[in-house]
Design a protein around this motif. Structure first.
Motif, PDB file in Angstrom:
ATOM      1  N   LEU A   1       0.845  -1.190   0.000  1.00  0.00           N
ATOM      2  CA  LEU A   1       0.000   0.000   0.000  1.00  0.00           C
ATOM      3  C   LEU A   1       0.884   1.244   0.000  1.00  0.00           C
ATOM      4  N   VAL A   2       0.490   2.244  -0.768  1.00  0.00           N
ATOM      5  CA  VAL A   2       1.211   3.518  -0.767  1.00  0.00           C
ATOM      6  C   VAL A   2       0.223   4.618  -0.428  1.00  0.00           C
ATOM      7  N   TYR A   3       0.595   5.494   0.506  1.00  0.00           N
ATOM      8  CA  TYR A   3      -0.284   6.586   0.915  1.00  0.00           C
ATOM      9  C   TYR A   3       0.314   7.902   0.454  1.00  0.00           C
ATOM     10  N   LYS A   4      -0.480   8.698  -0.226  1.00  0.00           N
ATOM     11  CA  LYS A   4       0.027   9.983  -0.716  1.00  0.00           C
ATOM     12  C   LYS A   4      -0.324  11.050   0.309  1.00  0.00           C
ATOM     13  N   VAL A   5       0.657  11.541   1.045  1.00  0.00           N
ATOM     14  CA  VAL A   5       0.384  12.544   2.070  1.00  0.00           C
ATOM     15  C   VAL A   5      -0.001  13.853   1.406  1.00  0.00           C
ATOM     16  N   GLY A   6      -1.126  14.435   1.827  1.00  0.00           N
ATOM     17  CA  GLY A   6      -1.592  15.686   1.254  1.00  0.00           C
ATOM     18  C   GLY A   6      -2.149  15.542  -0.149  1.00  0.00           C
ATOM     19  N   GLY A   7      -2.293  14.290  -0.626  1.00  0.00           N
ATOM     20  CA  GLY A   7      -2.855  14.081  -1.947  1.00  0.00           C
ATOM     21  C   GLY A   7      -1.868  14.275  -3.090  1.00  0.00           C
ATOM     22  N   TRP A   8      -0.598  14.474  -2.755  1.00  0.00           N
ATOM     23  CA  TRP A   8       0.424  14.679  -3.800  1.00  0.00           C
ATOM     24  C   TRP A   8       1.041  13.339  -4.174  1.00  0.00           C
ATOM     25  N   ALA A   9       1.160  13.077  -5.484  1.00  0.00           N
ATOM     26  CA  ALA A   9       1.683  11.788  -5.931  1.00  0.00           C
ATOM     27  C   ALA A   9       3.183  11.679  -5.606  1.00  0.00           C
ATOM     28  N   PRO A  10       3.691  10.453  -5.330  1.00  0.00           N
ATOM     29  CA  PRO A  10       5.020  10.239  -4.772  1.00  0.00           C
ATOM     30  C   PRO A  10       6.240  11.000  -5.249  1.00  0.00           C
ATOM     31  N   PRO A  11       6.658  11.025  -6.492  1.00  0.00           N
ATOM     32  CA  PRO A  11       7.991  11.635  -6.664  1.00  0.00           C
ATOM     33  C   PRO A  11       8.034  13.091  -6.187  1.00  0.00           C
ATOM     34  N   ILE A  12       6.856  13.764  -6.182  1.00  0.00           N
ATOM     35  CA  ILE A  12       6.814  15.154  -5.718  1.00  0.00           C
ATOM     36  C   ILE A  12       6.486  15.204  -4.235  1.00  0.00           C
ATOM     37  N   GLY A  13       5.390  14.567  -3.851  1.00  0.00           N
ATOM     38  CA  GLY A  13       4.972  14.613  -2.453  1.00  0.00           C
ATOM     39  C   GLY A  13       5.657  13.544  -1.627  1.00  0.00           C
ATOM     40  N   ILE A  14       5.356  13.586  -0.321  1.00  0.00           N
ATOM     41  CA  ILE A  14       5.891  12.585   0.599  1.00  0.00           C
ATOM     42  C   ILE A  14       4.965  11.379   0.556  1.00  0.00           C
ATOM     43  N   SER A  15       5.546  10.184   0.577  1.00  0.00           N
ATOM     44  CA  SER A  15       4.688   9.003   0.562  1.00  0.00           C
ATOM     45  C   SER A  15       4.945   8.154   1.795  1.00  0.00           C
ATOM     46  N   MET A  16       3.929   7.373   2.152  1.00  0.00           N
ATOM     47  CA  MET A  16       4.117   6.358   3.182  1.00  0.00           C
ATOM     48  C   MET A  16       3.915   5.017   2.501  1.00  0.00           C
ATOM     49  N   VAL A  17       4.797   4.075   2.812  1.00  0.00           N
ATOM     50  CA  VAL A  17       4.753   2.796   2.124  1.00  0.00           C
ATOM     51  C   VAL A  17       4.565   1.683   3.143  1.00  0.00           C
ATOM     52  N   MET A  18       3.653   0.765   2.848  1.00  0.00           N
ATOM     53  CA  MET A  18       3.490  -0.381   3.731  1.00  0.00           C
ATOM     54  C   MET A  18       3.684  -1.646   2.912  1.00  0.00           C
ATOM     55  N   ASP A  19       4.867  -2.245   3.016  1.00  0.00           N
ATOM     56  CA  ASP A  19       5.075  -3.538   2.370  1.00  0.00           C
ATOM     57  C   ASP A  19       5.343  -4.591   3.455  1.00  0.00           C
ATOM     58  N   GLY A  20       5.764  -5.769   3.051  1.00  0.00           N
ATOM     59  CA  GLY A  20       5.905  -6.873   4.008  1.00  0.00           C
ATOM     60  C   GLY A  20       6.828  -6.536   5.164  1.00  0.00           C
ATOM     61  N   LEU A  21       7.975  -5.948   4.849  1.00  0.00           N
ATOM     62  CA  LEU A  21       8.957  -5.630   5.888  1.00  0.00           C
ATOM     63  C   LEU A  21       8.400  -4.590   6.851  1.00  0.00           C
ATOM     64  N   THR A  22       7.698  -3.583   6.312  1.00  0.00           N
ATOM     65  CA  THR A  22       7.127  -2.541   7.165  1.00  0.00           C
ATOM     66  C   THR A  22       6.128  -3.137   8.151  1.00  0.00           C
ATOM     67  N   VAL A  23       5.244  -3.984   7.644  1.00  0.00           N
ATOM     68  CA  VAL A  23       4.234  -4.586   8.514  1.00  0.00           C
ATOM     69  C   VAL A  23       4.899  -5.414   9.605  1.00  0.00           C
ATOM     70  N   PHE A  24       5.910  -6.172   9.208  1.00  0.00           N
ATOM     71  CA  PHE A  24       6.659  -6.992  10.173  1.00  0.00           C
ATOM     72  C   PHE A  24       7.226  -6.123  11.298  1.00  0.00           C
ATOM     73  N   MET A  25       7.849  -5.004  10.889  1.00  0.00           N
ATOM     74  CA  MET A  25       8.436  -4.125  11.912  1.00  0.00           C
ATOM     75  C   MET A  25       7.344  -3.460  12.750  1.00  0.00           C
ATOM     76  N   LEU A  26       6.245  -3.054  12.123  1.00  0.00           N
ATOM     77  CA  LEU A  26       5.180  -2.372  12.862  1.00  0.00           C
ATOM     78  C   LEU A  26       4.592  -3.286  13.930  1.00  0.00           C
ATOM     79  N   VAL A  27       4.368  -4.556  13.581  1.00  0.00           N
ATOM     80  CA  VAL A  27       3.821  -5.491  14.564  1.00  0.00           C
ATOM     81  C   VAL A  27       4.793  -5.640  15.730  1.00  0.00           C
ATOM     82  N   THR A  28       6.089  -5.840  15.400  1.00  0.00           N
ATOM     83  CA  THR A  28       7.087  -5.990  16.453  1.00  0.00           C
ATOM     84  C   THR A  28       7.095  -4.781  17.378  1.00  0.00           C
ATOM     85  N   LEU A  29       7.173  -3.583  16.757  1.00  0.00           N
ATOM     86  CA  LEU A  29       7.268  -2.345  17.537  1.00  0.00           C
ATOM     87  C   LEU A  29       6.076  -2.154  18.455  1.00  0.00           C
ATOM     88  N   ASN A  30       4.887  -2.237  17.857  1.00  0.00           N
ATOM     89  CA  ASN A  30       3.715  -1.805  18.606  1.00  0.00           C
ATOM     90  C   ASN A  30       3.257  -2.823  19.626  1.00  0.00           C
TER      91      ASN A  30
END
Lengths: 497, 150
Positions: A59-88
């Motif tokens: 999943l990719v989230y476009k912060v402020g509605g701006w598409a990635p190369p210009i705006g800031i993006s948040m990315v949730m892939d397998g590694l991110t989810v793994f780390m998020l579960v561990t952290l939280n």
């Protein structure tokens, strides 16, 4: 819209932190409730996102509605989810533990505000898809953790915090410098876009230089051996829940995760980098445990073991084979469980007896059964005794070493494991078995401390089950696939926009 | 405010009395015009906090604490941060976190560019009170040396 879950990982902890500092001082009990609710919500959302990922892919989230190369993006892939579960997951249990433990300090609301800021920073580092945004969140987490190390405001704690702050700032400067060089070379800060530009431009000296800076910076954040000097001072000085968080999750999310994300997904893992990671990992593995052997301070001993166990994680990832990466990531998860449990145990012992010196404890098994038994579980896990979780991940790492003909590293991993076992035999013998030497009227700790230790011990016991095919497909496989894909990250991210 | 024993000399006090209001106003100007001219929440916030620090240096701590004490500064700091994150989160109602959902207006006018002036104001609260608190801490906090009683 399912993507709306992604910014919640940042909004919830930050909002809770500032709400705490706004009204937590005035209402008693408010900080406890807010931070417990916030961390529980985060843990719940992160577990839910495991299933979400399985369903909908990256999943990719476009912060402020701006598409990635210009705006800031948040990315949730397998590694991110793994780390998020561990952290939280760990953060929730630690926050529950703090309800009782932090009673002895004044200004609980400051503690909780900083604690939630660190969680917000770590979540931000993990979920960010933008290089500079990642740096900003890294600084949020790092600066809040400097303050937390100094929380007791004794001479020794301030000294440790100052040392940590100076070395941490040096590390951050190198990271920033690396980002500056990469930005000047690729003219973009988005990680997926940067990976694409780098693929187009081919190898270059400036990329290699940035790689060296990142290795120094993130190596210091994750306390690999030549850069480890701050950790044995900083981690024992903090209050026990914070030690658990620093050793359990902070060095992994700011250090190891960032190393994996940058070297595998953006720069592309070359043989030289992998070799370097293996050397650093092997070195930390042995050095850390050798330094731990002579320690009598319970928390300092645990801090040295953190260096050693991070060595295992980095060695596994540095192997670069599917099995090695799986072992490294699984050990990362396991280590965050049993090391936070051990630090919480040390906190419970300190709470009840007032000492951290192993020679002054003794005979606590009869008086503090919950603490003693959970610490036994954690000790067996970290030493790698079969039914516990640490055994499986160490086994995978050692098999992966042998499979790729790195016999010396396999031997070092086995030796490190044996030395770890001997060191924790000492902890159990002096701390919990034997006859009593300290105070006579030692009582078991309050309810919430017991509850969080028991829950962590149960997860330690059952985490080996994650290797079963039923759970493996949901949790570990997406994570190791995401690492293995390397620059496939960019295809993933650009495809998901 | 006029205790001759506290703070600096009469010259400094007189100049401060004349300029401190202007400094505060200039800070507010920088904040409110952050989206159309150089400056913004951080720069303006620093200038606003400087006006209070100015009073503190010229007239002594008590005079400054009469205007703003630590409790109020701390309140404003948390309020600024929570205001910022609330405005950002309201954007989620219309689609995205940090979405600028207000009308953008005409460029280079004071009332334009949607939410950005509001973000600037939130930042200026945070920065002004945060910097003021840091200076207070540096002035008041003394860490005892080894063996010395506080």
């Amino acid at each position: 819209m399912t993507q709306n879950l992604l910014p919640l990982f940042i909004i919830i902890p930050l909002a809770a932190a500032f709400l705490n500092s706004l009204i937590g001082k005035r209402i008693k009990g408010f900080p406890d409730v807010v931070s417990a609710v916030a961390t529980f919500a985060l843990a719940f959302i992160s577990v839910y996102s495991v299933f979400l990922l399985k369903e909908s892919g990256t999943l990719v989230y476009k912060v402020g509605g701006w598409a990635p190369p210009i705006g800031i993006s948040m990315v949730m892939d397998g590694l991110t989810v793994f780390m998020l579960v561990t952290l939280n997951l760990i953060a929730f249990l630690i926050s529950m533990y703090s309800v009782n433990y932090m009673e002895k300090y004044t200004d609980k609301w400051i503690f909780y505000s900083l604690f939630l800021l660190v969680i917000g920073g770590m979540n931000g580092v993990v979920i960010s898809g933008d290089m500079f945004n990642m740096y900003v969140f890294l600084e949020i987490a790092a600066i809040a953790s400097y303050a937390l190390v100094a929380f007791g405001t004794e001479q020794e704690e301030l000294e440790a915090a100052f040392k940590y702050a100076v070395m941490g700032t040096v590390a951050s400067s190198f990271i920033l410098l690396g980002i500056v060089f990469l930005y000047s070379f690729t003219s973009t800060l988005n990680m997926a876009d940067m990976a694409m530009q780098l693929t187009g431009k081919g190898a270059s000296g400036i990329v290699r230089l940035a790689g060296v800076f990142f290795l120094m910076g993130f190596g210091l954040k994750s306390a690999l051996v030549p850069f480890h000097a701050w950790l044995p001072d900083a981690h024992p000085s903090a209050p026990a829940p914070i030690s658990a968080m620093l050793s359990g999750i902070l060095i992994k999310s700011l250090g190891v995760y960032a190393i994996i994300r940058i070297f595998f997904s953006v720069l592309g893992a070359s043989a030289g980098i992998l070799n370097m990671l293996m050397i650093l990992g092997g070195l930390s593995m042995i050095m850390g445990v050798c330094l731990a052997l002579g320690q009598w301070d319970f928390k300092r001993l645990l801090a040295y073991h953190s260096i050693s166990q991070i060595g295992y994680v980095v060695l596994g990832i540095g192997l670069g084979t599917p099995l090695g990466i799986l072992g490294g990531l699984f050990h990362l998860f396991n280590h965050s469980l049993f090391k936070s449990l051990l630090f919480l145990n040390s906190g419970a012992v300190e709470y009840a007896t007032g000492t951290r010196d192993l020679r002054k404890m003794g005979g606590l098994k009869g008086k503090m059964p919950v603490t003693a038994n959970t610490s036994l579980v954690a000790s067996m896990s970290i030493a790698g005794i079969p039914p516990f979780n640490g055994f499986w991940s160490k086994l995978i790492i050692i098999v992966a070493c042998i499979q790729s003909y790195h016999f010396i590293y396999a031997a070092l991993a086995v030796i490190g494991s044996i030395l770890t076992l001997s060191s924790f035999m000492k902890v159990q013998r002096y701390g919990f078995f034997g006859e009593s030497k300290g105070k006579a009227n030692v009582k078991e700790v309050p309810f919430f401390m017991k509850l969080s230790m028991i829950l962590l011990a149960l997860v330690c016991l059952s985490a080996g089950l994650l290797l079963l095919p039923l759970f493996y497909d949901y949790f570990l496989k997406p994570a190791s696939d995401a690492v293995l894909a390397g620059r496939g990250y960019l295809v993933d991210v650009l495809g998901a926009i | 405010m006029d205790d001759p024993k506290k703070g600096m000399t009469l010259i400094v006090k007189t100049i401060t009395r004349l300029t401190v209001g202007l400094i505060l106003l200039f800070g507010i100007y920088i904040v409110s015009h952050g989206h159309v001219s150089p400056g913004g929440g951080f720069a303006g916030g620093v200038i606003i906090s400087l006006s209070f620090i100015h009073i503190m240096l010229a007239f002594g701590e008590e005079a400054a604490f009469k205007k703003v004490n630590q409790g109020i500064a701390s309140l404003f700091e948390s309020f600024g941060a929570i205001l910022f994150i609330t405005i950002a989160a309201i954007g989620m109602g219309s689609g995205y976190f940090f979405l600028n959902f207000l009308r953008k207006g005409e460029p280079f006018k004071l009332f334009s560019s949607g939410l950005i002036p509001l973000y600037n104001i939130a930042i200026s609260f945070k920065v002004a009170s945060g910097l003021f608190m840091i200076v207070i801490l540096l002035m008041l906090l003394k860490i005892p040396k080894k063996g010395e009683k506080q």
